[in-house]
Design a protein around this motif. Structure first.
Motif, PDB file in Angstrom:
ATOM      1  N   GLU A   1      -7.711  -2.104   6.418  1.00 60.45           N
ATOM      2  CA  GLU A   1      -7.484  -2.831   7.601  1.00 60.45           C
ATOM      3  C   GLU A   1      -6.659  -3.973   7.473  1.00 60.45           C
ATOM      4  O   GLU A   1      -6.038  -4.651   8.195  1.00 60.45           O
ATOM      5  CB  GLU A   1      -8.623  -2.771   8.701  1.00 60.45           C
ATOM      6  CG  GLU A   1      -8.946  -1.596   8.725  1.00 60.45           C
ATOM      7  CD  GLU A   1     -10.323  -1.911   9.877  1.00 60.45           C
ATOM      8  OE1 GLU A   1     -10.833  -2.901  10.072  1.00 60.45           O
ATOM      9  OE2 GLU A   1     -10.582  -0.846  10.756  1.00 60.45           O
ATOM     10  N   LYS A   2      -6.540  -4.549   6.229  1.00 59.41           N
ATOM     11  CA  LYS A   2      -5.810  -5.891   5.928  1.00 59.41           C
ATOM     12  C   LYS A   2      -4.588  -5.663   6.313  1.00 59.41           C
ATOM     13  O   LYS A   2      -3.899  -6.455   6.876  1.00 59.41           O
ATOM     14  CB  LYS A   2      -6.155  -5.967   4.514  1.00 59.41           C
ATOM     15  CG  LYS A   2      -4.869  -6.773   3.832  1.00 59.41           C
ATOM     16  CD  LYS A   2      -5.284  -8.250   3.613  1.00 59.41           C
ATOM     17  CE  LYS A   2      -4.072  -9.105   3.245  1.00 59.41           C
ATOM     18  NZ  LYS A   2      -3.108  -8.694   2.329  1.00 59.41           N
ATOM     19  N   ASP A   3      -3.864  -4.381   6.096  1.00 58.09           N
ATOM     20  CA  ASP A   3      -2.672  -3.939   6.601  1.00 58.09           C
ATOM     21  C   ASP A   3      -2.689  -3.150   7.753  1.00 58.09           C
ATOM     22  O   ASP A   3      -2.355  -1.997   7.908  1.00 58.09           O
ATOM     23  CB  ASP A   3      -1.889  -3.248   5.661  1.00 58.09           C
ATOM     24  CG  ASP A   3      -1.625  -4.331   4.249  1.00 58.09           C
ATOM     25  OD1 ASP A   3      -0.799  -5.027   4.297  1.00 58.09           O
ATOM     26  OD2 ASP A   3      -2.480  -3.987   3.144  1.00 58.09           O
TER      27      ASP A   3
ATOM     28  N   ALA B   1       9.111  -9.126  -9.216  1.00 65.01           N
ATOM     29  CA  ALA B   1       8.064 -10.428  -9.558  1.00 65.01           C
ATOM     30  C   ALA B   1       6.575  -9.782  -9.480  1.00 65.01           C
ATOM     31  O   ALA B   1       5.620 -10.388  -9.789  1.00 65.01           O
ATOM     32  CB  ALA B   1       8.209 -11.696  -9.012  1.00 65.01           C
ATOM     33  N   TYR B   2       6.633  -8.595  -8.675  1.00 69.19           N
ATOM     34  CA  TYR B   2       5.198  -8.128  -8.355  1.00 69.19           C
ATOM     35  C   TYR B   2       4.377  -7.813  -9.520  1.00 69.19           C
ATOM     36  O   TYR B   2       4.882  -7.422 -10.538  1.00 69.19           O
ATOM     37  CB  TYR B   2       5.241  -6.958  -7.597  1.00 69.19           C
ATOM     38  CG  TYR B   2       4.225  -6.495  -6.710  1.00 69.19           C
ATOM     39  CD1 TYR B   2       3.958  -7.169  -5.339  1.00 69.19           C
ATOM     40  CD2 TYR B   2       3.102  -5.738  -6.811  1.00 69.19           C
ATOM     41  CE1 TYR B   2       2.725  -6.987  -4.495  1.00 69.19           C
ATOM     42  CE2 TYR B   2       2.031  -5.384  -6.488  1.00 69.19           C
ATOM     43  CZ  TYR B   2       1.788  -6.310  -5.029  1.00 69.19           C
ATOM     44  OH  TYR B   2       0.638  -5.772  -4.309  1.00 69.19           O
ATOM     45  N   PRO B   3       3.070  -8.413  -9.530  1.00 65.97           N
ATOM     46  CA  PRO B   3       2.341  -8.272 -10.788  1.00 65.97           C
ATOM     47  C   PRO B   3       1.881  -6.723 -11.159  1.00 65.97           C
ATOM     48  O   PRO B   3       1.817  -6.001 -10.346  1.00 65.97           O
ATOM     49  CB  PRO B   3       0.971  -9.016 -10.328  1.00 65.97           C
ATOM     50  CG  PRO B   3       0.990  -9.055  -8.969  1.00 65.97           C
ATOM     51  CD  PRO B   3       2.452  -9.060  -8.437  1.00 65.97           C
TER      52      PRO B   3
ATOM     53  N   GLY C   1     -10.908  -5.656  -2.766  1.00 62.86           N
ATOM     54  CA  GLY C   1     -10.504  -4.880  -1.389  1.00 62.86           C
ATOM     55  C   GLY C   1      -9.864  -3.567  -2.157  1.00 62.86           C
ATOM     56  O   GLY C   1     -10.404  -2.678  -1.263  1.00 62.86           O
ATOM     57  N   HIS C   2      -9.049  -3.408  -2.964  1.00 60.92           N
ATOM     58  CA  HIS C   2      -8.683  -1.872  -3.285  1.00 60.92           C
ATOM     59  C   HIS C   2      -9.822  -1.278  -3.829  1.00 60.92           C
ATOM     60  O   HIS C   2      -9.899  -0.025  -3.383  1.00 60.92           O
ATOM     61  CB  HIS C   2      -7.650  -2.105  -4.562  1.00 60.92           C
ATOM     62  CG  HIS C   2      -6.456  -2.810  -4.262  1.00 60.92           C
ATOM     63  ND1 HIS C   2      -6.142  -4.104  -4.773  1.00 60.92           N
ATOM     64  CD2 HIS C   2      -5.451  -2.500  -3.604  1.00 60.92           C
ATOM     65  CE1 HIS C   2      -4.994  -4.355  -4.454  1.00 60.92           C
ATOM     66  NE2 HIS C   2      -4.551  -3.716  -3.716  1.00 60.92           N
ATOM     67  N   LEU C   3     -10.910  -1.913  -4.449  1.00 62.73           N
ATOM     68  CA  LEU C   3     -11.877  -0.975  -5.073  1.00 62.73           C
ATOM     69  C   LEU C   3     -12.953  -0.698  -3.974  1.00 62.73           C
ATOM     70  O   LEU C   3     -13.397   0.492  -4.046  1.00 62.73           O
ATOM     71  CB  LEU C   3     -12.784  -1.773  -5.960  1.00 62.73           C
ATOM     72  CG  LEU C   3     -11.753  -2.438  -7.174  1.00 62.73           C
ATOM     73  CD1 LEU C   3     -12.328  -3.166  -8.289  1.00 62.73           C
ATOM     74  CD2 LEU C   3     -11.042  -1.067  -7.912  1.00 62.73           C
TER      75      LEU C   3
HETATM   76  P1  AMP Z   1      -1.417  -3.001  -1.984  1.00 62.02           P
HETATM   77  O1  AMP Z   1      -1.776  -2.657  -3.454  1.00 62.02           O
HETATM   78  O2  AMP Z   1      -1.198  -4.234  -1.468  1.00 62.02           O
HETATM   79  O3  AMP Z   1      -0.161  -1.984  -1.248  1.00 62.02           O
HETATM   80  O4  AMP Z   1      -2.593  -2.445  -0.963  1.00 62.02           O
HETATM   81  C1  AMP Z   1      -3.238  -1.004  -1.079  1.00 62.02           C
HETATM   82  C2  AMP Z   1      -4.146  -0.629  -0.387  1.00 62.02           C
HETATM   83  O5  AMP Z   1      -5.434  -1.544  -0.396  1.00 62.02           O
HETATM   84  C3  AMP Z   1      -3.714  -0.592   1.225  1.00 62.02           C
HETATM   85  O6  AMP Z   1      -4.214   0.350   1.834  1.00 62.02           O
HETATM   86  C4  AMP Z   1      -4.184  -2.354   1.566  1.00 62.02           C
HETATM   87  O7  AMP Z   1      -4.254  -2.437   2.919  1.00 62.02           O
HETATM   88  C5  AMP Z   1      -5.510  -2.207   1.069  1.00 62.02           C
HETATM   89  N1  AMP Z   1      -5.983  -3.619   0.711  1.00 62.02           N
HETATM   90  C6  AMP Z   1      -5.200  -4.598   0.101  1.00 62.02           C
HETATM   91  N2  AMP Z   1      -5.980  -5.836   0.226  1.00 62.02           N
HETATM   92  C7  AMP Z   1      -7.472  -5.152   0.911  1.00 62.02           C
HETATM   93  C8  AMP Z   1      -8.336  -6.263   1.308  1.00 62.02           C
HETATM   94  N3  AMP Z   1      -8.653  -7.451   1.066  1.00 62.02           N
HETATM   95  N4  AMP Z   1      -9.594  -5.579   2.101  1.00 62.02           N
HETATM   96  C9  AMP Z   1      -9.191  -4.038   2.161  1.00 62.02           C
HETATM   97  N5  AMP Z   1      -8.331  -3.443   1.697  1.00 62.02           N
HETATM   98  C10 AMP Z   1      -7.076  -3.976   1.184  1.00 62.02           C
END
Ligand code: AMP
Length: 294
Positions: free
Chosen positions: A163-165, A85-87, A51-53
């Protein structure tokens, strides 16, 4: 000025430069600007997955150089949440980012992000209310503050968020508009596992048994969406969805709501414009969220 440090060389012989100091970040970006290159920013908290990539890849379609940041931001975690605890997996994250085409990893420390005496927080009203905003007091203020700082430090042309968030994405679009920050905030579609579960760094917390239950979140969301589109009463569909998740083994449901996809205003009727379903539910101690457009 301190040197930009290198991650350990990757198997393919690649390595990703890492800027730990803001001065190094700025010097690199100034060099790119001097060459006339466009810059993209992908903020993350690390423990990276596809998702991040996908955000890095989207940023690369729009810009010439992509900076990914990893910062586990203490101000967006509540006192009972998983900040400690966040990885944290910097070496493998750097390898993934290099393979996805990022040009620089920026890893500020908590001390430089929030130095002694730090007193300014950014509050976005309106779209921060309801959904996760109500369930996680202070969360979006922490997100808005750290993203403002990252945008000011990088001054990117484009910043990409998932869009996940979805509520976070709307908060950040509003923030950039309201504060005249000259950046395009882009949303990227949710990346999912084969069984529909939205990828999340927090999925790693799930036990085998919980992981088997987790896909019910997206399955139920899709069923509720189909029923609403089929003309069923919205409140009945939402109630059914909550009951279904509890039956499936979720411990509790924080919310299941239909909202306008731009303003996030609650909707209690089948929409004739853009609408989105939002869900957050607890599986044991793990909080999972998801959303889909109708
Ligand atoms: P985080 O590391 O959880 O703060 O997420 C960093 C970014 O990655 C944020 O913009 C999230 O919305 C996005 N993100 C996390 N998981 C996904 C996913 N499954 N699909 C698309 N973007 C994601």
């Amino acid at each position: 000025m301190t040197q930009t440090s290198q991650a350990s060389p990757l198997s393919g012989g690649e390595s990703l430069p890492i800027a730990r100091e803001t001065a190094d970040l700025r010097a690199t970006i100034t060099g790119w600007r001097a060459e006339g290159l466009r810059v993209g920013l992908v903020p993350t908290m690390g423990a990276l997955h596809d998702g991040h990539l996908s955000l890095v890849r989207l940023a690369l379609q729009k810009t010439d150089r992509v900076v990914a940041s990893i910062f586990v931001n203490p101000t967006q975690f509540g006192p009972d949440e998983d900040f400690a605890a966040y990885p944290r997996e910097e070496a493998s994250d750097a390898a993934k980012l290099a393979a996805a085409g990022a040009s620089l990893l920026y890893t500020p420390t908590v001390e430089t992000m929030y130095p002694h005496g730090f007193s300014t927080m950014v509050t976005v009203e309106g779209v921060s209310r309801g959904l996760c905003g109500d369930r996680r007091p202070g969360h979006f203020q922490g997100v808005a503050t750290v993203v403002t700082k990252l945008l000011m430090r990088c001054l990117p042309d484009v910043a990409v968020f998932g869009e996940k968030d979805y509520q976070q994405l709307q908060v950040l679009k509003r923030l950039a508009r309201d504060l005249d920050i000259p950046v395009e905030i882009l949303g990227a579609p949710v990346v999912r596992e084969d069984d529909g579960l939205a990828m999340s760094s927090r999925n790693a917390y799930l036990t085998t048994e919980q992981r088997a239950i987790a896909p019910a979140l997206n399955r139920t969301l899709r069923r509720v969406a189909a029923d609403i589109l089929g003309g069923a009463e919205v409140s009945d569909c939402l109630e059914w969805g909550i009951g279904e998740l509890l039956k499936d083994g979720f411990s509790s449901v924080d919310y299941l709501e239909l909202r306008d996809s731009k303003t996030l205003a609650p909707l209690d009727e089948a929409p004739d414009g853009d609408a989105r379903l939002f869900i957050a539910a607890m599986l044991g101690k793990v909080r999972l969220i998801d959303n889909i457009g109708l």
